[in-house]
Design an enzyme around this catalytic site. Structure first.
Site, PDB file in Angstrom:
ATOM      1  N   ARG A   1       0.842  -1.198   0.000  1.00 40.59           N
ATOM      2  CA  ARG A   1       0.000   0.000   0.000  1.00 40.59           C
ATOM      3  C   ARG A   1       0.875   1.245   0.000  1.00 40.59           C
ATOM      4  NH1 ARG A   1      -1.850   0.928   4.330  1.00 40.59           N
ATOM      5  NH2 ARG A   1      -1.123  -0.814   5.569  1.00 40.59           N
TER       6      ARG A   1
ATOM      7  N   SER B   1      -1.302  -3.361  10.464  1.00 43.60           N
ATOM      8  CA  SER B   1      -0.888  -4.236   9.366  1.00 43.60           C
ATOM      9  C   SER B   1       0.378  -5.008   9.744  1.00 43.60           C
ATOM     10  CB  SER B   1      -0.619  -3.394   8.118  1.00 43.60           C
ATOM     11  OG  SER B   1      -1.788  -2.681   7.786  1.00 43.60           O
TER      12      SER B   1
ATOM     13  N   LYS C   1      -9.431  -2.448   1.779  1.00 42.97           N
ATOM     14  CA  LYS C   1      -9.193  -1.280   2.622  1.00 42.97           C
ATOM     15  C   LYS C   1      -9.990  -0.060   2.143  1.00 42.97           C
ATOM     16  CE  LYS C   1      -6.950  -3.691   5.335  1.00 42.97           C
ATOM     17  NZ  LYS C   1      -5.670  -4.251   5.410  1.00 42.97           N
TER      18      LYS C   1
ATOM     19  N   HIS D   1     -10.482  -2.566  11.449  1.00 37.06           N
ATOM     20  CA  HIS D   1      -9.349  -3.391  11.000  1.00 37.06           C
ATOM     21  C   HIS D   1      -9.117  -4.476  12.054  1.00 37.06           C
ATOM     22  CE1 HIS D   1      -4.863  -3.431   9.542  1.00 37.06           C
ATOM     23  NE2 HIS D   1      -5.595  -4.276   8.849  1.00 37.06           N
TER      24      HIS D   1
ATOM     25  N   ASP E   1      -9.021  -9.934   9.039  1.00 40.44           N
ATOM     26  CA  ASP E   1      -8.532  -8.582   8.714  1.00 40.44           C
ATOM     27  C   ASP E   1      -9.555  -7.475   8.967  1.00 40.44           C
ATOM     28  OD1 ASP E   1      -6.260  -7.057   7.727  1.00 40.44           O
ATOM     29  OD2 ASP E   1      -7.438  -6.644   5.928  1.00 40.44           O
TER      30      ASP E   1
ATOM     31  N   CYS F   1       0.875  -7.169  12.044  1.00 43.23           N
ATOM     32  CA  CYS F   1       1.136  -7.228  13.492  1.00 43.23           C
ATOM     33  C   CYS F   1       0.419  -8.387  14.164  1.00 43.23           C
ATOM     34  CB  CYS F   1       0.772  -5.904  14.152  1.00 43.23           C
ATOM     35  SG  CYS F   1       1.928  -4.591  13.730  1.00 43.23           S
TER      36      CYS F   1
ATOM     37  N   TYR G   1      -1.356  -3.716  -6.803  1.00 45.01           N
ATOM     38  CA  TYR G   1      -1.061  -4.519  -5.612  1.00 45.01           C
ATOM     39  C   TYR G   1      -2.057  -4.352  -4.468  1.00 45.01           C
ATOM     40  CZ  TYR G   1       1.914  -7.450  -2.752  1.00 45.01           C
ATOM     41  OH  TYR G   1       2.398  -8.500  -2.017  1.00 45.01           O
TER      42      TYR G   1
ATOM     43  N   ARG H   1       2.515 -12.020  -0.199  1.00 42.78           N
ATOM     44  CA  ARG H   1       1.221 -12.426   0.361  1.00 42.78           C
ATOM     45  C   ARG H   1       0.650 -13.640  -0.353  1.00 42.78           C
ATOM     46  NH1 ARG H   1      -1.435  -8.688   4.314  1.00 42.78           N
ATOM     47  NH2 ARG H   1       0.168  -7.128   4.640  1.00 42.78           N
TER      48      ARG H   1
HETATM   49  P1  GTP Z   1      -2.266  -7.556   7.662  1.00 36.82           P
HETATM   50  O1  GTP Z   1      -2.735  -8.625   6.752  1.00 36.82           O
HETATM   51  O2  GTP Z   1      -1.154  -6.726   7.073  1.00 36.82           O
HETATM   52  O3  GTP Z   1      -3.354  -6.674   8.194  1.00 36.82           O
HETATM   53  O4  GTP Z   1      -1.495  -8.245   8.880  1.00 36.82           O
HETATM   54  P2  GTP Z   1      -1.857  -9.186  10.127  1.00 36.82           P
HETATM   55  O5  GTP Z   1      -2.155  -8.321  11.321  1.00 36.82           O
HETATM   56  O6  GTP Z   1      -2.861 -10.212   9.768  1.00 36.82           O
HETATM   57  O7  GTP Z   1      -0.435  -9.842  10.461  1.00 36.82           O
HETATM   58  P3  GTP Z   1       0.046 -11.367  10.452  1.00 36.82           P
HETATM   59  O8  GTP Z   1      -0.745 -12.232  11.400  1.00 36.82           O
HETATM   60  O9  GTP Z   1       0.122 -11.824   9.064  1.00 36.82           O
HETATM   61  O10 GTP Z   1       1.511 -11.223  11.061  1.00 36.82           O
HETATM   62  C1  GTP Z   1       2.508 -10.480  10.444  1.00 36.82           C
HETATM   63  C2  GTP Z   1       3.873 -10.865  10.936  1.00 36.82           C
HETATM   64  O11 GTP Z   1       3.930 -10.841  12.357  1.00 36.82           O
HETATM   65  C3  GTP Z   1       4.252 -12.260  10.489  1.00 36.82           C
HETATM   66  O12 GTP Z   1       5.568 -12.235   9.968  1.00 36.82           O
HETATM   67  C4  GTP Z   1       4.182 -13.063  11.742  1.00 36.82           C
HETATM   68  O13 GTP Z   1       5.113 -14.113  11.735  1.00 36.82           O
HETATM   69  C5  GTP Z   1       4.444 -12.054  12.859  1.00 36.82           C
HETATM   70  N1  GTP Z   1       3.683 -12.434  14.074  1.00 36.82           N
HETATM   71  C6  GTP Z   1       2.373 -12.738  14.151  1.00 36.82           C
HETATM   72  N2  GTP Z   1       2.008 -13.090  15.400  1.00 36.82           N
HETATM   73  C7  GTP Z   1       3.134 -12.997  16.157  1.00 36.82           C
HETATM   74  C8  GTP Z   1       3.409 -13.220  17.546  1.00 36.82           C
HETATM   75  O14 GTP Z   1       2.542 -13.593  18.344  1.00 36.82           O
HETATM   76  N3  GTP Z   1       4.691 -12.999  17.964  1.00 36.82           N
HETATM   77  C9  GTP Z   1       5.664 -12.587  17.103  1.00 36.82           C
HETATM   78  N4  GTP Z   1       6.895 -12.392  17.585  1.00 36.82           N
HETATM   79  N5  GTP Z   1       5.447 -12.376  15.780  1.00 36.82           N
HETATM   80  C10 GTP Z   1       4.196 -12.568  15.317  1.00 36.82           C
HETATM   81  C1  SPV Z   2      -2.803  -4.434   5.384  1.00 32.78           C
HETATM   82  O1  SPV Z   2      -1.870  -3.760   4.919  1.00 32.78           O
HETATM   83  O2  SPV Z   2      -3.325  -4.183   6.497  1.00 32.78           O
HETATM   84  C2  SPV Z   2      -3.333  -5.588   4.633  1.00 32.78           C
HETATM   85  C3  SPV Z   2      -2.825  -5.823   3.277  1.00 32.78           C
HETATM   86  O3  SPV Z   2      -4.177  -6.299   5.143  1.00 32.78           O
HETATM   87  S1  SPV Z   2      -3.531  -4.779   2.074  1.00 32.78           S
HETATM   88  O4  SPV Z   2      -4.675  -5.471   1.479  1.00 32.78           O
HETATM   89  O5  SPV Z   2      -2.523  -4.523   1.054  1.00 32.78           O
HETATM   90  O6  SPV Z   2      -4.000  -3.561   2.681  1.00 32.78           O
HETATM   91 MN    MN Z   3      -4.868  -5.511   7.132  1.00 26.89          MN
END
Ligand code: GTP
Ligand code: SPV
Ligand code: MN
Length: 601
Positions: free
Chosen positions: A76, A266, A224, A244, A291, A268, A215, A383
């Site tokens: 983004r 994002s 979003k 979110h 999400d 996290c 993308y 992704r």
């Molecule tokens: P978006 O799709 O961008 O909104 O992200 P999301 O909040 O769904 O994040 P996601 O669960 O994909 O995690 C993103 C990164 O954080 C990954 O590389 C994970 O490995 C890392 N991660 C997720 N949960 C944990 C956790 O509990 N501890 C740690 N240390 N890292 C984590």
């Molecule tokens: C984020 O960035 O929080 C996502 C991926 O979930 S995107 O669809 O690119 O916004």
């Molecule tokens: Mn997201």
């Protein structure tokens, strides 16, 4: 691609809009998507022929494809994302505002002839189960077949949506072009895009115009742009919340199940928490969404949530059989991978998928890659796009048109220090204070510097379509509309606290269920609780650590109230709150003052 779904469209306004955009963008063809499997297969084959897709080994990933984006179109673009409200004050200090008329004029110029040599796809889509009282319809016009096939996974598209729209249903017009017209005879590139990007939202007319990127959140406009930025404006006006947030079901050993929602910025940890494999025997998690959540006050005064999406657009790096086995299972088949690495035998790989990388790979840019070469094999924001129904722990109620009842809401972010493992708000207003002051280190999900700590209120900084101060007020008002006895309780977690050695103090992932367990016990009433200046926290033995070995002193540090850190935090919050001027609700100023006095300041 013939025949198409135009013949089933009885919606004169939609037909007129499509004609108008076709005249402006001058595509070589117009295709109305019916959403069928056949259509999806044809588009995927076309993407393979165009070099956008590489088919993966059908034994390893049946129906799987790899796409490599342009190296400058990988995330983004927050600095190119605009809220074009008539009054700049309505976009607020956290958004980039542009004048709607001027921006329309600029975009009209950019869109003129922008689809030359390409097909304009008409993609009617539903955010939310078709027929749910909470679902909303959008129509994306796009010249990207990649966007169409992703939308088909991420939303519900095609003829059933047109049927639902009937002759006069409301829809959010979502116009998208990669901004790469083809002159007659000009060869296409695998990932067309434009160096100039414009992701524009018109909240007053509830319209979206996106130019230049193919993308993720820039191009899949249901996500979003619609389900958060435009939907947050609709939700403010209609009295609900577009957030979110992940939604999960948590079942205790006694069989009692509760639903929780959690807002993390994002990359996290939403996807990982939403489908975690429990480290505690007897406890289990089911996934409703990873999400976005749309939350409504039901007739009985309870908060109910639907997942407006139908798929996962998840972060690949870090996804492994130990960190998230359920995601790995969900992406086995029928999945589009974008910007990950390719193995010589047609499998995919990314950093963290296995402890050691394969000896040879093709990296996300298409170059040969060997371990230790100094470049990442997968792009950090690479992704996967996968149907939600393929998740082995998808919740039985994930498509319930009325949604699921929410008993707790969790806020969080990446904080290396100060913020403890878990903390419960003292009241709804205190919870809104916690949500409004969330901060997190920036990640690869958006362009710009990474690892920079910034305020990301409610994980909505890049996604709120109006003034953030008004959004805080809306949250406070929602609390008043909920039955106090049934209102979700509000929590704040931090999985990302680091020790002096720079390592995470908390193991995270499947062990996060230990914190969810404490949260559930809080709801049911228990005595593993202590009142601290920052909120309600677990006692030293409050978090179940059976089967877990933490570093010495780690739990003390995770549950400490770092007085010096919080004093710095107070000053930083005061400065931050100052940016909202008189649109900051008075209750939040009061909460800050109360925290200050509880900290003995
Ligand atoms: P978006 O799709 O961008 O909104 O992200 P999301 O909040 O769904 O994040 P996601 O669960 O994909 O995690 C993103 C990164 O954080 C990954 O590389 C994970 O490995 C890392 N991660 C997720 N949960 C944990 C956790 O509990 N501890 C740690 N240390 N890292 C984590
Ligand atoms: C984020 O960035 O929080 C996502 C991926 O979930 S995107 O669809 O690119 O916004
Ligand atoms: Mn997201």
């Amino acid at each position: 691609m013939k025949p198409d779904a135009r013949h089933v469209c009885r919606h004169a306004h939609l037909v007129t809009w499509v004609d108008e955009i076709a005249r402006l963008c001058r595509p070589a063809a117009v295709h109305w998507c019916d959403g069928s499997d056949d259509e999806y297969q044809r588009l995927c084959a076309q993407l393979v022929a165009a070099g956008t897709f590489t088919a993966l080994d059908p034994q390893r990933h049946p129906g799987g494809f790899l796409a490599r984006s342009h190296p400058a179109d990988v995330a983004r673009v927050e600095d190119r994302t605009f809220i074009c409200s008539p009054d700049p004050a309505d976009a607020g200090p956290t958004n980039h505002w542009r004048d709607p008329a001027e921006t329309k004029a600029t975009l009209t110029r950019l869109f003129t002839g922008a689809m030359s040599g390409r097909t304009l796809y008409v993609v009617p889509f539903s955010m939310g189960p078709i027929g749910s009282p909470y679902a909303r319809i959008g129509v994306q016009l796009t010249d990207s077949a990649y966007a169409v096939v992703n939308l088909r996974i991420m939303t519900r598209i095609g003829s059933p949506v047109l049927d639902r729209l009937a002759s006069d249903g409301a829809y959010v017009p979502c116009l998208h072009s990669v901004g790469a017209p083809l002159a007659p005879g000009q060869a296409d590139v695998p990932w067309p895009c434009n160096p100039e990007k414009w992701i524009c939202h018109f909240p007053a007319e509830r319209a979206i115009w996106s130019f230049g990127s193919g993308y993720g959140g820039n191009a899949l406009l249901g996500k979003k742009c619609f389900a958060l930025r435009i939907a947050s404006v609709i939700a403010r006006d209609e009295g609900w919340l577009a957030e979110h947030m992940l939604i999960l079901g948590l079942t205790a050993p006694n069989g009692r199940k509760r639903y929780l929602a959690a807002a993390f910025p994002s990359a996290c940890g939403k996807t990982n928490l939403a489908m975690l494999q429990s480290a505690l025997p007897g406890w289990s998690v089911t996934c409703v969404g990873d999400d976005i959540a749309w939350l409504h006050v039901a007739e009985d005064g309870r908060l109910r949530a639907i997942n407006p999406e139908a798929g996962f657009f998840g972060v690949a790096p870090g996804t492994s059989a130990t960190s998230n086995p359920h995601a790995l299972a969900a992406i086995q088949a029928n999945t589009i991978f974008t910007n990950v690495a390719l193995t010589p035998d047609g499998d995919v790989w990314w950093e963290g998928k296995t402890p050691t990388p394969p000896p040879r790979l093709i990296d996300w840019t298409g170059q040969d890659w060997t371990p230790g070469c100094g470049r990442p094999a997968a792009q950090p924001n690479s992704r996967y796009t996968a149907p939600a129904r393929q998740c082995p722990v998808i919740d039985p109620a994930w498509e319930d048109p009325d949604g699921v009842p929410i008993d707790a809401i969790i806020f969080g972010g990446r904080r290396l220090g100060t913020v403890p493992l878990v903390n419960e708000a003292r009241s709804w207003a205190h919870g809104v204070f916690l949500g409004s002051t969330c901060a997190s280190e920036t990640t690869a999900a958006a362009g710009g510097a990474q690892g920079v700590l910034r305020r990301d209120p409610f994980a909505m900084l890049p996604f709120c379509g109006y003034h953030m101060g008004d959004y805080f007020a809306h949250w406070l008002a929602m609390g008043r509309r909920l039955d106090p006895a049934k209102r979700p309780r509000l929590f704040y977690v931090n999985w990302f606290r680091k020790g002096a050695d720079g390592r995470f103090l908390w193991p995270g992932f499947g062990d996060n269920v230990r914190v969810l367990k404490w949260i559930l016990e809080q709801l049911d009433g228990h005595d593993h609780i202590r009142t601290t200046p920052i909120g309600l926290m677990p006692t030293a033995d409050g978090i179940d650590v059976q089967g877990l070995t933490l570093a010495r002193g780690a739990m003390d540090e995770l549950l400490a109230v770092d007085a010096a850190g919080w004093r710095r935090e107070l000053e930083s919050i005061a400065t931050y709150y100052g940016t909202f001027g008189e649109r900051l609700p008075a209750e939040l100023g009061d909460e800050l003052a109360a925290l200050r006095s509880r900290l003995g300041e």
